[in-house]
Design a protein around this motif. Structure first.
Motif, PDB file in Angstrom:
ATOM      1  N   ALA B 188       0.834  -1.205   0.000  1.00  0.00           N
ATOM      2  CA  ALA B 188       0.000   0.000   0.000  1.00  0.00           C
ATOM      3  C   ALA B 188       0.866   1.252   0.000  1.00  0.00           C
ATOM      4  O   ALA B 188       2.053   1.213   0.317  1.00  0.00           O
ATOM      5  CB  ALA B 188      -0.910  -0.012   1.210  1.00  0.00           C
ATOM      6  N   THR B 189       0.256   2.356  -0.350  1.00  0.00           N
ATOM      7  CA  THR B 189       0.899   3.667  -0.296  1.00  0.00           C
ATOM      8  C   THR B 189       0.238   4.418   0.848  1.00  0.00           C
ATOM      9  O   THR B 189      -0.956   4.270   1.078  1.00  0.00           O
ATOM     10  CB  THR B 189       0.659   4.421  -1.620  1.00  0.00           C
ATOM     11  OG1 THR B 189       1.081   3.575  -2.698  1.00  0.00           O
ATOM     12  CG2 THR B 189       1.452   5.704  -1.662  1.00  0.00           C
ATOM     13  N   VAL B 190       1.033   5.221   1.571  1.00  0.00           N
ATOM     14  CA  VAL B 190       0.489   5.843   2.775  1.00  0.00           C
ATOM     15  C   VAL B 190       0.691   7.349   2.771  1.00  0.00           C
ATOM     16  O   VAL B 190       1.773   7.845   2.490  1.00  0.00           O
ATOM     17  CB  VAL B 190       1.180   5.260   4.036  1.00  0.00           C
ATOM     18  CG1 VAL B 190       0.653   5.916   5.295  1.00  0.00           C
ATOM     19  CG2 VAL B 190       0.968   3.751   4.103  1.00  0.00           C
ATOM     20  N   LEU B 191      -0.366   8.066   3.116  1.00  0.00           N
ATOM     21  CA  LEU B 191      -0.265   9.508   3.347  1.00  0.00           C
ATOM     22  C   LEU B 191      -0.663   9.732   4.795  1.00  0.00           C
ATOM     23  O   LEU B 191      -1.791   9.432   5.199  1.00  0.00           O
ATOM     24  CB  LEU B 191      -1.198  10.287   2.405  1.00  0.00           C
ATOM     25  CG  LEU B 191      -1.277  11.807   2.601  1.00  0.00           C
ATOM     26  CD1 LEU B 191       0.096  12.451   2.478  1.00  0.00           C
ATOM     27  CD2 LEU B 191      -2.214  12.426   1.571  1.00  0.00           C
ATOM     28  N   LEU B 192       0.289  10.225   5.574  1.00  0.00           N
ATOM     29  CA  LEU B 192       0.089  10.295   7.014  1.00  0.00           C
ATOM     30  C   LEU B 192       0.096  11.743   7.489  1.00  0.00           C
ATOM     31  O   LEU B 192       1.038  12.484   7.242  1.00  0.00           O
ATOM     32  CB  LEU B 192       1.232   9.518   7.689  1.00  0.00           C
ATOM     33  CG  LEU B 192       1.357   9.542   9.195  1.00  0.00           C
ATOM     34  CD1 LEU B 192       0.185   8.823   9.827  1.00  0.00           C
ATOM     35  CD2 LEU B 192       2.656   8.886   9.608  1.00  0.00           C
ATOM     36  N   VAL B 193      -0.948  12.122   8.184  1.00  0.00           N
ATOM     37  CA  VAL B 193      -0.981  13.450   8.791  1.00  0.00           C
ATOM     38  C   VAL B 193      -0.732  13.277  10.272  1.00  0.00           C
ATOM     39  O   VAL B 193      -1.341  12.423  10.910  1.00  0.00           O
ATOM     40  CB  VAL B 193      -2.350  14.125   8.560  1.00  0.00           C
ATOM     41  CG1 VAL B 193      -2.615  15.199   9.596  1.00  0.00           C
ATOM     42  CG2 VAL B 193      -2.404  14.725   7.185  1.00  0.00           C
ATOM     43  N   GLU B 194       0.165  14.040  10.804  1.00  0.00           N
ATOM     44  CA  GLU B 194       0.516  13.827  12.200  1.00  0.00           C
ATOM     45  C   GLU B 194       0.919  15.119  12.882  1.00  0.00           C
ATOM     46  O   GLU B 194       1.579  15.971  12.309  1.00  0.00           O
ATOM     47  CB  GLU B 194       1.704  12.854  12.308  1.00  0.00           C
ATOM     48  CG  GLU B 194       1.343  11.455  12.744  1.00  0.00           C
ATOM     49  CD  GLU B 194       0.625  11.397  14.063  1.00  0.00           C
ATOM     50  OE1 GLU B 194       0.792  12.311  14.877  1.00  0.00           O
ATOM     51  OE2 GLU B 194      -0.127  10.431  14.281  1.00  0.00           O
ATOM     52  N   GLN B 195       0.520  15.206  14.157  1.00  0.00           N
ATOM     53  CA  GLN B 195       1.018  16.280  14.998  1.00  0.00           C
ATOM     54  C   GLN B 195       2.372  15.886  15.548  1.00  0.00           C
ATOM     55  O   GLN B 195       3.219  16.730  15.770  1.00  0.00           O
ATOM     56  CB  GLN B 195       0.035  16.480  16.159  1.00  0.00           C
ATOM     57  CG  GLN B 195      -1.043  17.466  15.853  1.00  0.00           C
ATOM     58  CD  GLN B 195      -0.847  18.735  16.629  1.00  0.00           C
ATOM     59  OE1 GLN B 195      -1.138  18.787  17.802  1.00  0.00           O
ATOM     60  NE2 GLN B 195      -0.340  19.749  15.982  1.00  0.00           N
ATOM     61  N   ASN B 196       2.531  14.567  15.764  1.00  0.00           N
ATOM     62  CA  ASN B 196       3.794  14.065  16.281  1.00  0.00           C
ATOM     63  C   ASN B 196       4.792  14.029  15.133  1.00  0.00           C
ATOM     64  O   ASN B 196       4.987  13.011  14.484  1.00  0.00           O
ATOM     65  CB  ASN B 196       3.590  12.672  16.876  1.00  0.00           C
ATOM     66  CG  ASN B 196       4.852  12.119  17.504  1.00  0.00           C
ATOM     67  OD1 ASN B 196       5.952  12.641  17.270  1.00  0.00           O
ATOM     68  ND2 ASN B 196       4.715  11.073  18.288  1.00  0.00           N
ATOM     69  N   ALA B 197       5.398  15.185  14.889  1.00  0.00           N
ATOM     70  CA  ALA B 197       6.226  15.332  13.692  1.00  0.00           C
ATOM     71  C   ALA B 197       7.411  14.387  13.691  1.00  0.00           C
ATOM     72  O   ALA B 197       7.774  13.839  12.651  1.00  0.00           O
ATOM     73  CB  ALA B 197       6.700  16.772  13.575  1.00  0.00           C
ATOM     74  N   ARG B 198       8.008  14.200  14.834  1.00  0.00           N
ATOM     75  CA  ARG B 198       9.213  13.384  14.864  1.00  0.00           C
ATOM     76  C   ARG B 198       8.909  11.953  14.427  1.00  0.00           C
ATOM     77  O   ARG B 198       9.557  11.392  13.559  1.00  0.00           O
ATOM     78  CB  ARG B 198       9.808  13.385  16.277  1.00  0.00           C
ATOM     79  CG  ARG B 198      11.167  12.717  16.339  1.00  0.00           C
ATOM     80  CD  ARG B 198      11.694  12.725  17.749  1.00  0.00           C
ATOM     81  NE  ARG B 198      11.917  14.082  18.232  1.00  0.00           N
ATOM     82  CZ  ARG B 198      13.000  14.802  17.979  1.00  0.00           C
ATOM     83  NH1 ARG B 198      13.956  14.283  17.258  1.00  0.00           N
ATOM     84  NH2 ARG B 198      13.110  16.017  18.445  1.00  0.00           N
ATOM     85  N   ALA B 199       7.889  11.378  15.047  1.00  0.00           N
ATOM     86  CA  ALA B 199       7.529   9.999  14.693  1.00  0.00           C
ATOM     87  C   ALA B 199       7.126   9.910  13.229  1.00  0.00           C
ATOM     88  O   ALA B 199       7.490   8.970  12.524  1.00  0.00           O
ATOM     89  CB  ALA B 199       6.387   9.515  15.583  1.00  0.00           C
TER      90      ALA B 199
END
Lengths: 441, 248, 296
Positions: B188-199
């Motif tokens: 799969a291809t993943v687009l991830l939105v995160e507040q935890n920028a480091r992770a």
């Protein structure tokens, strides 16, 4: 040459160098928009410029829209000396370089860690396109110092994994000695210096077989196909052209592949446009124009539509090497009066500035460029008053030395000085008379 | 796979996104980081078809999806794991998962649903244990896993996750991100939105930084991690001199 | 009050309670799936009865009922497609106004089609005087028909919602519409289905009780009110609760005649509604837990 052609197909970053153009244009668009947003926010210079021109950075949504953004010129850079155009705090800058001139006409450029990384990979790309591999021994005979040539090539070659000899420029005898003993396989320097070394080789009677040289990565000044042929014959190498300018990156902006039909541009790091040098409008397709570059990945020193002053051509036609990056032609000339003497950029106006400040010298001069033993020689003819002209030899030579010293300091390159009688120089009209270039090809 | 050009999205008068361009190539993990209100959630919701853009282009697998109904977008192969999990709280875990497979049923691929259920349980064993439990009674981490597993039941080509780590303990986040890696490894291809920028950046190949509806920075995850402004704004300051050379 | 009388009242209460229960269920289906309170629900019941009565002129009774249910189902779907579907981000107030408008529209249409007269279907079995003796009370078989129908509807719905995929999808839509869309459910079609379903079962109820209660173009409004009360009383979203609440209201109403003038029957419903909303909005049987989960 088939060896080089085969090697030309090898790419340092094939995922970029062979990217299909649609994907490349998407990448460029994203980076352009991000750069515009960042630059508008962090650089008062650009914010004022864009506001004054009535350009909303959010409204720039394509390369066509970019044309509404005003150009950035060398003067703008000079006026911001030293750190006016730095987009990051100085403590984020890990490298500083400069281009031409000492004070007043100098430009300082800065690099963050990421900028250095991008620069390195751009140069590595150029080197690999020119045939360099990690097995090579690369002798970098560009000047190491404030100018970007030496460090730029060094970094790129090291990244490729080649063995790098940081020779810097000058000391030709030593250069040749090292070239033999260290078994240099690739030489990186200006083409005129390469020619000089070739002649020295001949003079010293060194048999060609004593050298392991096979590649020449030459740049820093315009040079002809004729000179390439000569170099390739004399040194038994494959010689490729590469192009760079420190304001925008350093070496690595573009480089020839084994096809030797144009220099592939680092289009993921720079957006290239070709404009009519007079009107500023986009050049007609296929025509010669001034190369205008916009940085896409620079953090410390981003530039929008920087006028390089170099005249060239641009094509996106597919190259036989398989790279999809656009190619620029060899640089055909300048839009301004910039000269390149021994690989160093010299503006006649710098000479004028020195003379004006000196007592006794008239600001009427002429710079005569010749080539001897393949090396550039510059002689500045300076008009002086009759009193001085007919004065004692001692006083005259004193003045001459002073001028020569001051010029060397300002220009960064040694020039000979001859004092001539007032009004003996052809007045002509304007610039044309200032420079007499007898270097030929 | 996903190519967004000059996307403009408005909430009433306010522009949540102004000319955002980004792309996600097949097999990549791309992270979108930025502060609250930067527009990250809006972006994902627009791609998913929940929000209609005011301008620009969203190309998913070559099809313009701007304005398409959500169900069509899911059918095309793009699934969103929304912010706040949004599980069907009043329904048991198993039903949640089967609902995720709706498009598969419509395609007539019942056998695959069976296989995917097994795979979901393999990825998240806890879900199997709680298969009959009402989804609303699961812990936050379990609900997040359920939401993710549910989205995967549709066999999407592109999985989008909106703040999956929000409100979860670090250990749970670790498991979750490991699952994302597995999902990518399986194609799969993943687009991830995160507040935890480091992770997010450690997980991703590439990243974009969004600020007030605009992209301000794009690059490899490593370059973003090394970018000083990103460090100051999203990674908790600059590394000390001693740790300079270290990989964060 | 004698046992017989009490039983009589009880039976009456159960009869009316059936309709109330079914209207309540109809409210619930639409509310659950869409969050809309459909004030036109009563009109569906009315349309069922009226259409069946008209169709009966041409067709035998079973077909008339079937046809009426089918036609009203279509009307329900049409109402959703015409008035509800294209509304963007409707607020609760807007939806209420729209459905009230629809109910007025349907009522006026009925007035034009059928006039002010009262209609009814004939008794399914027997006639108006047939009666069974149950514990001293006289119970019309029609009452048993309506109870049976109500029971069948409840069971069928239970099976539909819990054993079919579409039923599961509707429950999902009710639990979280956005999440349902993200799973690829055709949520808009499910909304239309919910309207169609509510209309259909409303029509069925209307047919079954029309022999006893008669149908007129304007019975919709008070039915809607009572159905709404029942839905709330039973806990919005709880089908079994609606049934129990329906019977409760029907019975209370029936017994109220002993205490209040007949005209105040409707007032009782309103009073109960207000009481619940003040005291226990989750309803008598509303699962607080479930309601909480549903709200999360």
């Amino acid at each position: 040459m088939s060896d080089a052609s085969a090697q030309a197909a090898v790419c340092w970053q094939p995922e970029i160098e062979r990217m299909d153009r649609e994907a490349l244009e998407q990448l460029q668009l994203e980076r352009l928009e991000a750069t515009l947003t960042r630059v508008y926010r962090t650089l008062p210079f650009y914010r004022q410029r864009l506001d004054a021109a009535g350009v909303d950075p959010d409204a720039v949504r394509s390369v066509e829209d970019l044309r509404r953004v005003p150009f950035t010129t060398k003067e703008d850079l000079r006026a911001s000396y030293p750190y006016g155009l730095f987009a990051v705090p100085l403590r984020d800058v890990v490298r500083l370089h400069a281009s031409s001139g000492t004070t007043g006409l100098a430009t300082v450029v800065g690099y963050t860690r990421n900028d250095l990384r991008h620069w390195g990979s751009a140069v590595a790309r150029v080197l690999v396109a020119g045939g360099v591999t990690r097995e090579d021994v690369v002798q970098v005979a560009f000047h190491y110092g404030l100018f970007t040539g030496g460090f730029g090539l060094h970094q790129g070659a090291e990244l490729v994994g080649a063995s790098v000899i940081p020779m810097s420029s000058g000391h030709s005898r030593q250069q040749l000695r090292i070239m033999q003993d260290y078994r240099t396989t690739a030489l990186a320097c200006t083409p005129s210096y390469a020619m000089h070394l070739a002649d020295e080789l001949l003079e010293a009677g060194v048999p060609r077989g004593a050298l392991s040289l096979r590649l020449g990565l030459f740049g820093g000044e315009p040079w002809s196909e004729g000179l390439r042929r000569q170099l390739e014959e004399k040194l038994q190498i494959s010689a490729t052209d590469n192009y760079g300018l420190s304001e925008v990156l350093g070496p690595g902006v573009a480089g020839e592949c084994g096809e030797k039909r144009g220099l592939h541009l680092a289009e993921d790091h720079l957006l290239a446009e070709l404009v009519d040098p007079v009107s500023g409008a986009p050049a007609r397709p296929g025509a010669v124009g001034e190369l205008v570059l916009t940085t896409l990945t620079k953090e410390a020193f981003p530039l929008l539509r920087y006028r390089t002053g170099d005249l060239t051509t641009l094509t996106t036609e597919r190259c036989a090497c398989g790279r999809t990056l656009a190619r620029m032609g060899r640089v055909l000339g300048r839009t301004d009066d910039l000269l390149i003497v021994k690989g160093v950029k010299v503006y006649p106006s710098q000479i004028e500035a020195v003379l004006v400040a000196l007592e006794g010298a008239d600001p009427h001069y002429q710079i005569v460029l010749t080539r001897r033993a393949s090396m550039d020689e510059a002689t500045v003819l300076v008009e002086v008053s009759e009193a001085i002209f007919f004065d004692e030899m001692r006083r005259q030579s004193g003045l001459r030395e002073t001028i020569a010293r001051r010029l060397a300091e300002e220009l960064g390159v040694h020039v000979a000085v001859r004092l001539v009688e007032r009004k003996s120089l052809d007045r002509g009209d304007g610039k044309a008379a200032r420079v007499v270039d007898r270097r030929g090809a | 796979m996903l190519r967004i050009r000059n996307l403009e999205v408005a909430y009433g008068r306010r522009l949540a996104l102004r000319r955002v361009s980004l792309h996600v190539d097949q097999g990549e993990i791309v992270s979108l980081i930025g502060a609250n209100g930067a527009g990250k959630t809006t972006l994902l919701r627009t791609v998913a078809g929940l929000v209609r853009p005011a301008g620009g282009q969203v190309l998913f697998r070559g099809r313009d999806t701007a304005g398409l109904a959500t169900e069509r977008v899911v059918a095309l192969g793009c699934s969103l794991v929304p912010e706040g999990r949004q599980v069907f709280a009043t329904m048991p875990v198993l039903e949640n998962l089967l609902l995720g497979a709706t498009v598969q049923y419509r395609r007539g691929r019942r056998a695959e649903v069976e296989a995917d259920l097994a795979r979901a349980y393999r990825l998240f064993p806890r879900l199997e244990q709680r298969a009959g439990q009402l989804a609303g009674t699961l812990s936050g981490g379990e609900q997040q896993m359920l939401a993710m597993a549910r989205a995967l039941m549709a066999r999407p080509a592109l999985v989008m996750l909106d703040e999956p780590s929000m409100g979860l303990a670090p250990l749970v986040v670790k498991d979750l991100f490991a699952a994302i890696r597995t999902v990518r490894a399986e194609g799969a291809t993943v687009l991830l939105v995160e507040q935890n920028a480091r992770a997010a950046l450690r997980l991703a190949d590439r990243g974009y930084v969004l600020e007030t509806g605009r992209v301000v920075l794009e690059g490899s995850a490593r370059a973003l991690l090394d970018n000083r402004d990103v460090q100051r704004a999203y990674l908790g300051g600059e590394p000390s001199a001693a740790r300079e050379g270290e990989r964060p | 009050m004698t046992t017989a009388l009490a039983l009589q009242y009880l039976v009456a209460g159960l009869t009316y309670g059936t309709i109330y229960a079914v209207v309540g269920i109809g409210f619930n289906i639409i509310y659950n799936t869409t969050g809309i309170i459909n004030f036109a629900q009563g009109e569906f019941v009315m349309l069922g009865g009226m259409t069946a009565a008209s169709l009966h002129r041409l067709l035998p009774l079973p077909l008339a009922v079937l046809g009426a249910v089918a036609l009203t189902t279509l009307v329900g779907a049409a109402v959703e497609l015409t008035f509800i579907r294209w509304l963007r981000r409707p607020s609760v107030l807007r939806m209420i106004i729209v459905t009230i408008g629809v109910s007025i529209l349907l009522r006026e249409a009925a007035l034009h089609l059928w006039g002010e007269g009262v209609r009814s279907l004939p008794y399914f079995t027997g006639d108006e005087v047939t009666a069974l003796e149950l514990g001293g009370a006289r119970v019309s078989p029609q009452v048993l028909w309506s109870l049976a129908t109500c029971g069948a509807v409840v069971v069928a719905l239970q099976l539909f919602f819990h054993r079919t995929r579409t039923g599961r999808e509707m429950r999902a839509c009710a639990a979280n519409r956005e999440a349902a869309a993200l799973c690829g459910l055709a949520t808009r079609d499910l909304v239309t289905l919910s309207f169609a379903l509510s209309a259909g079962i409303g029509a069925l109820a209307g047919c079954v009780v029309s022999p006893i209660t008669y149908t007129r173009y304007d019975i919709g409004a008070s039915l809607a009110l009572k159905g709404f009360t029942v839905a709330i009383l039973g806990g919005l979203g709880n089908a079994g609760g609606a049934v129990a609440a329906g019977f409760l209201l029907g019975t209370l109403e029936a017994f109220s005649i002993a205490v209040l003038p007949a005209a105040y029957k409707d007032v009782l419903a309103i009073a109960i509604l207000l009481l619940i909303l003040f005291l226990r909005p989750s309803g008598l049987f509303g699962d607080r837990e479930l309601a909480r989960l549903g709200a999360s």
